[in-house]
Scaffold this active site. Sequence first.
Site, PDB file in Angstrom:
ATOM      1  N   PHE A  11       0.838  -1.207   0.000  1.00 51.00           N
ATOM      2  CA  PHE A  11       0.000   0.000   0.000  1.00 51.00           C
ATOM      3  C   PHE A  11       0.877   1.264   0.000  1.00 51.00           C
ATOM      4  O   PHE A  11       0.818   2.090  -0.920  1.00 51.00           O
ATOM      5  CB  PHE A  11      -0.923  -0.086   1.231  1.00 51.00           C
ATOM      6  CG  PHE A  11      -1.593   1.187   1.660  1.00 51.00           C
ATOM      7  CD1 PHE A  11      -2.240   2.012   0.758  1.00 51.00           C
ATOM      8  CD2 PHE A  11      -1.605   1.541   3.010  1.00 51.00           C
ATOM      9  CE1 PHE A  11      -2.872   3.183   1.181  1.00 51.00           C
ATOM     10  CE2 PHE A  11      -2.235   2.690   3.442  1.00 51.00           C
ATOM     11  CZ  PHE A  11      -2.861   3.528   2.524  1.00 51.00           C
ATOM     12  N   ASP A  31      10.133  -6.455  -3.308  1.00 46.72           N
ATOM     13  CA  ASP A  31       9.024  -6.979  -2.507  1.00 46.72           C
ATOM     14  C   ASP A  31       9.024  -8.499  -2.643  1.00 46.72           C
ATOM     15  O   ASP A  31       9.355  -9.023  -3.697  1.00 46.72           O
ATOM     16  CB  ASP A  31       7.679  -6.416  -3.035  1.00 46.72           C
ATOM     17  CG  ASP A  31       6.597  -6.353  -1.962  1.00 46.72           C
ATOM     18  OD1 ASP A  31       6.237  -7.424  -1.459  1.00 46.72           O
ATOM     19  OD2 ASP A  31       6.135  -5.253  -1.643  1.00 46.72           O
ATOM     20  N   ASN A  32       8.643  -9.204  -1.565  1.00 39.65           N
ATOM     21  CA  ASN A  32       8.507 -10.669  -1.703  1.00 39.65           C
ATOM     22  C   ASN A  32       7.045 -11.060  -1.917  1.00 39.65           C
ATOM     23  O   ASN A  32       6.721 -12.235  -2.036  1.00 39.65           O
ATOM     24  CB  ASN A  32       9.085 -11.404  -0.483  1.00 39.65           C
ATOM     25  CG  ASN A  32       8.309 -11.130   0.788  1.00 39.65           C
ATOM     26  OD1 ASN A  32       7.379 -10.320   0.798  1.00 39.65           O
ATOM     27  ND2 ASN A  32       8.673 -11.793   1.865  1.00 39.65           N
ATOM     28  N   GLY A  36       2.138  -7.781  -0.264  1.00 39.83           N
ATOM     29  CA  GLY A  36       2.064  -6.829  -1.387  1.00 39.83           C
ATOM     30  C   GLY A  36       1.433  -7.471  -2.608  1.00 39.83           C
ATOM     31  O   GLY A  36       1.204  -8.679  -2.636  1.00 39.83           O
ATOM     32  N   SER A  75       7.199  -4.824   5.320  1.00 34.96           N
ATOM     33  CA  SER A  75       6.725  -5.461   6.558  1.00 34.96           C
ATOM     34  C   SER A  75       5.228  -5.700   6.461  1.00 34.96           C
ATOM     35  O   SER A  75       4.505  -4.836   5.945  1.00 34.96           O
ATOM     36  CB  SER A  75       6.966  -4.587   7.797  1.00 34.96           C
ATOM     37  OG  SER A  75       6.475  -5.247   8.963  1.00 34.96           O
ATOM     38  N   ASN A  99      20.008  -5.863   6.819  1.00 34.50           N
ATOM     39  CA  ASN A  99      20.457  -5.996   5.417  1.00 34.50           C
ATOM     40  C   ASN A  99      20.324  -4.683   4.649  1.00 34.50           C
ATOM     41  O   ASN A  99      21.209  -4.316   3.883  1.00 34.50           O
ATOM     42  CB  ASN A  99      19.637  -7.083   4.699  1.00 34.50           C
ATOM     43  CG  ASN A  99      20.011  -8.479   5.167  1.00 34.50           C
ATOM     44  OD1 ASN A  99      21.113  -8.706   5.665  1.00 34.50           O
ATOM     45  ND2 ASN A  99      19.087  -9.421   5.012  1.00 34.50           N
ATOM     46  N   GLY A 102      22.974  -2.317   5.792  1.00 39.38           N
ATOM     47  CA  GLY A 102      24.276  -2.721   5.238  1.00 39.38           C
ATOM     48  C   GLY A 102      24.401  -2.303   3.781  1.00 39.38           C
ATOM     49  O   GLY A 102      25.457  -1.830   3.340  1.00 39.38           O
ATOM     50  N   ALA A 114      10.765   2.991   7.841  1.00 34.07           N
ATOM     51  CA  ALA A 114       9.339   3.103   8.154  1.00 34.07           C
ATOM     52  C   ALA A 114       9.123   2.482   9.528  1.00 34.07           C
ATOM     53  O   ALA A 114       9.114   1.263   9.679  1.00 34.07           O
ATOM     54  CB  ALA A 114       8.505   2.364   7.106  1.00 34.07           C
ATOM     55  N   TYR A 145       5.479  -7.466  15.973  1.00 35.25           N
ATOM     56  CA  TYR A 145       5.586  -6.261  15.142  1.00 35.25           C
ATOM     57  C   TYR A 145       6.249  -5.132  15.935  1.00 35.25           C
ATOM     58  O   TYR A 145       7.219  -4.525  15.486  1.00 35.25           O
ATOM     59  CB  TYR A 145       4.188  -5.843  14.690  1.00 35.25           C
ATOM     60  CG  TYR A 145       4.138  -4.664  13.749  1.00 35.25           C
ATOM     61  CD1 TYR A 145       4.697  -4.740  12.478  1.00 35.25           C
ATOM     62  CD2 TYR A 145       3.489  -3.492  14.119  1.00 35.25           C
ATOM     63  CE1 TYR A 145       4.618  -3.651  11.606  1.00 35.25           C
ATOM     64  CE2 TYR A 145       3.405  -2.409  13.244  1.00 35.25           C
ATOM     65  CZ  TYR A 145       3.969  -2.496  11.983  1.00 35.25           C
ATOM     66  OH  TYR A 145       3.887  -1.427  11.126  1.00 35.25           O
TER      67      TYR A 145
END
Length: 313
Positions: A11, A31-32, A36, A75, A99, A102, A114, A145
């Site tokens: 979103f 995105d995985n 999403g 997330s 990650n 890094g 975020a 979360y």
Amino acid sequence: MRVLITGAAGFLGSHLSDKFIAEGHTVVGMDNLITGSMDNIAGLMGHERFSFIKQDVSNYIYVAGPLDAVLHFASPASPNDYLEHPIPTLKVGSLGTHNTLGLAKAKGARFLLASTSEVYGDPQVNPQPEDYWGHVNPIGPRGVYDEAKRFAEAITLAYQRYHGLETRIVRIFNTYGPRMRLHDGRVVPNFIYQALTGQPLTVYGDGSRTRSFQYYSDLVDGIYRLLHSDEKLPVNIGNPGEMTILDFAEAVIEISGSESEIVHIQPSDERVTDDPKVRRPDIRKAKRVLGWEPKVGLAEGLAKTIDYFRSRV
Ligand code: UDP
């Protein structure tokens, strides 16, 4: 700028991608797709300044070429989603933040995290200013979360202090608008779906809990300003218009012209355990350091969101 946005098919990530493309920048979206959807970025696919990599950022990330900014928005964000995916939620907030930090360090890029009003937990101070430390249950169902995001803030500040990385943190309060998933379980899509299909609006408990809802375009504007600002500590971005969930249900019925009724139900214990009783952003800092305040009121934002959902129910 060439910008990496994680969670780009979500979103908020998709609206941010639109904003950076509109401002003339180049966007690498990642995105995985566990929460999403490619539909959200269908309008960007094929754009010469947009590219997409399907990848879980909790695993090692490789991005070819230079990057000027990394915006970490990946997330699950709906309570239902993080209850269903507790371990990926913990991993994306911890390993995924490590990650992406890094990567930002390796590329010499500015990093924007975020974060969330959930870092304040079930607050004992209302409204919540940025210097409130919060009231979080680490081992409750929401802990996956809340604690992941609290860790994410801690590691972001550590990279800033120990590696000299340029970092920014936005604490996002309840945000709504087009591209929310109709069935993500949050109160905005739930009530709109129920109102549009003539079903009763499901208010949990007596409906006296409060939230403060901001339209997505105000948030996107605040994030864009924050990235370009000098503010290195967290900034709340939210609409201070606080209301009870019962009043919110009435507003959805009125604005959608629905004939639905309101029912009070008791959902699963897991869904309501540690559900914050009140939430409202103190936005004095955002006004001072970003010259930002929300512009879209509830009636206008809800009408636009209802229009979007109307074509999808
Ligand atoms: N809620 C509700 N009915 C619903 C969904 C949510 O009464 O169908 C309540 C929920 O208990 C919470 C508030 O609405 O007090 C906001 O919930 P949401 O899931 O949108 O997100 P949260 O702000 O808790 O992260």
